[in-house]
Scaffold this active site. Structure first.
Site, PDB file in Angstrom:
ATOM      1  N   HIS A 249      -9.703   0.667   4.700  1.00 48.62           N
ATOM      2  CA  HIS A 249      -8.426   0.894   5.390  1.00 48.62           C
ATOM      3  C   HIS A 249      -8.678   1.814   6.589  1.00 48.62           C
ATOM      4  CE1 HIS A 249      -4.400   2.330   6.286  1.00 48.62           C
ATOM      5  NE2 HIS A 249      -3.955   1.241   5.687  1.00 48.62           N
TER       6      HIS A 249
ATOM      7  N   GLY B 255       2.262   2.306  10.749  1.00 40.06           N
ATOM      8  CA  GLY B 255       3.164   3.437  10.584  1.00 40.06           C
ATOM      9  C   GLY B 255       3.802   3.898  11.883  1.00 40.06           C
TER      10      GLY B 255
ATOM     11  N   ASN C 236       0.866  -1.186   0.000  1.00 40.41           N
ATOM     12  CA  ASN C 236       0.000   0.000   0.000  1.00 40.41           C
ATOM     13  C   ASN C 236       0.900   1.232   0.000  1.00 40.41           C
ATOM     14  OD1 ASN C 236      -1.770   2.074   0.542  1.00 40.41           O
ATOM     15  ND2 ASN C 236      -2.360   1.332   2.576  1.00 40.41           N
TER      16      ASN C 236
ATOM     17  N   SER D 182       3.386  -2.060  10.393  1.00 43.59           N
ATOM     18  CA  SER D 182       4.829  -2.056  10.633  1.00 43.59           C
ATOM     19  C   SER D 182       5.500  -3.401  10.333  1.00 43.59           C
ATOM     20  CB  SER D 182       5.146  -1.600  12.064  1.00 43.59           C
ATOM     21  OG  SER D 182       4.658  -0.269  12.273  1.00 43.59           O
TER      22      SER D 182
ATOM     23  N   GLU E 295      -5.344  -5.157  10.518  1.00 42.36           N
ATOM     24  CA  GLU E 295      -4.378  -4.076  10.701  1.00 42.36           C
ATOM     25  C   GLU E 295      -4.714  -3.305  11.978  1.00 42.36           C
ATOM     26  OE1 GLU E 295      -2.350  -2.905   6.776  1.00 42.36           O
ATOM     27  OE2 GLU E 295      -4.209  -1.782   6.908  1.00 42.36           O
TER      28      GLU E 295
ATOM     29  N   LYS F 268       0.058   4.286  -0.192  1.00 40.89           N
ATOM     30  CA  LYS F 268      -0.588   5.467   0.406  1.00 40.89           C
ATOM     31  C   LYS F 268      -0.350   6.697  -0.492  1.00 40.89           C
ATOM     32  CE  LYS F 268      -0.290   3.185   4.796  1.00 40.89           C
ATOM     33  NZ  LYS F 268      -0.345   3.277   6.240  1.00 40.89           N
TER      34      LYS F 268
ATOM     35  N   GLU G 220      -7.201   4.297   7.697  1.00 37.95           N
ATOM     36  CA  GLU G 220      -7.075   5.742   7.441  1.00 37.95           C
ATOM     37  C   GLU G 220      -8.335   6.288   6.763  1.00 37.95           C
ATOM     38  OE1 GLU G 220      -3.229   5.472   5.527  1.00 37.95           O
ATOM     39  OE2 GLU G 220      -2.383   4.863   7.450  1.00 37.95           O
TER      40      GLU G 220
HETATM   41  P1  PGA Z   1       2.740   0.304   7.677  1.00 34.05           P
HETATM   42  O1  PGA Z   1       1.273   0.464   6.998  1.00 34.05           O
HETATM   43  O2  PGA Z   1       3.358  -0.960   7.128  1.00 34.05           O
HETATM   44  O3  PGA Z   1       3.480   1.533   7.270  1.00 34.05           O
HETATM   45  O4  PGA Z   1       2.518   0.213   9.153  1.00 34.05           O
HETATM   46  C1  PGA Z   1       0.436  -0.647   6.785  1.00 34.05           C
HETATM   47  C2  PGA Z   1      -0.866  -0.191   6.147  1.00 34.05           C
HETATM   48  O5  PGA Z   1      -1.407   0.843   6.539  1.00 34.05           O
HETATM   49  O6  PGA Z   1      -1.415  -0.866   5.227  1.00 34.05           O
END
Ligand code: PGA
Length: 248
Positions: free
Chosen positions: A93, A171, A9, A210, A165, A11, A95
């Site tokens: 997701h 992140g 992803n 992460s 997740e 983003k 976010e």
């Molecule tokens: P990250 O994001 O690996 O940077 O923690 C995962 C995601 O949001 O799909």
């Protein structure tokens, strides 16, 4: 035996040049057995699809509209994603749920749109830190998953990839421990199994939050972890490919 799945992803990162180069590097080096998908920002889907054409690497959108077509300024439909060459799409997701207030019902409608247009939906679920600390993890993910089972039916999980997740791990550099992740994956699978054990046994449930080259193998070795959805580490071809290799 479930085939492992790894998604990247991106983003809101990148440029046309980066999309071509990163997708190209993944296609060129990839020779393993797991399924690999990348999710670039909308404006770079064409570049990514061109780089991945004829390869095993699938390209997907990061979001889609729950509507078929119409006066929805700024939205992108499932048919449009399919039209530019996508084979998959993320839905729900954290976010999107957090910053755009997407509800479980909206996410379920998005998954239905994706299925209708032959896009493999990647349904994201996960609890926030407050919810985990309040002991609500199981209830939150059960509600998020249950909304999609109720709307789309259990048979749809033959095509849906579920991504667990935990919001507190995205992140933040704070990964769920393999045991913490496994516990939730097993809960999600047993929830599906209550409706159909065979489908539950074949649904890919991947972990995100992460994931890095250094922790991927241990996470993916858990009984119910079928791969990963990768954010930060998906922006460097070497890191992403090393995570893909950990999945096979
Ligand atoms: P990250 O994001 O690996 O940077 O923690 C995962 C995601 O949001 O799909």
């Amino acid at each position: 035996m479930r085939r492992k799945w790894v998604g990247g992803n991106w983003k809101m990162h990148g440029s046309r040049a980066m999309a071509s180069a990163l997708a190209g590097a993944i296609v060129e080096a990839r020779n393993g057995h797991c399924d690999v998908a990348i999710f670039p920002p909308f404006p770079y889907l064409r570049e990514a699809c061109a780089a991945c054409a004829g390869s095993q690497v699938m390209v997907g959108g990061q979001d889609l509209s729950e509507h078929e077509t119409g006066a929805f300024t700024g939205e992108v439909s499932a048919a449009m994603l399919r039209d530019v060459g996508c084979g998959a799409v993320l839905a729900g997701h954290s976010e999107r749920r957090q910053y755009h207030h997407e509800t479980d019902a909206q996410v379920a409608a998005k998954v239905a749109q994706a299925l209708e247009h032959d896009l493999a939906p990647v349904l994201c679920v996960g609890e926030s830190l407050d919810e985990r600390e309040a002991g609500q993890t199981a209830a939150v993910v059960a509600r998020q998953l249950g909304a999609v089972v109720a709307h789309c039916g259990i048979a749809a999980f033959g095509r849906i990839v579920v991504a667990y997740e935990p919001v507190w791990a995205i992140g933040t550099g704070r990964t769920a421990s393999p045991a913490q992740a496994q516990e939730v994956h097993a809960l999600l699978r047993s929830q599906l199994a209550r409706d159909d054990a065979r489908i539950a046994g074949s649904t890919r449930i991947v972990y995100g939050g992460s994931v890095k080259p250094g922790n991927a193998a241990e996470l993916f070795a858990q009984a119910d972890i079928d791969g990963g959805l990768i954010g930060g580490a998906a922006l460097q071809a070497t890191d992403f490919l090393s995570i893909c290799s950990a999945a096979g």
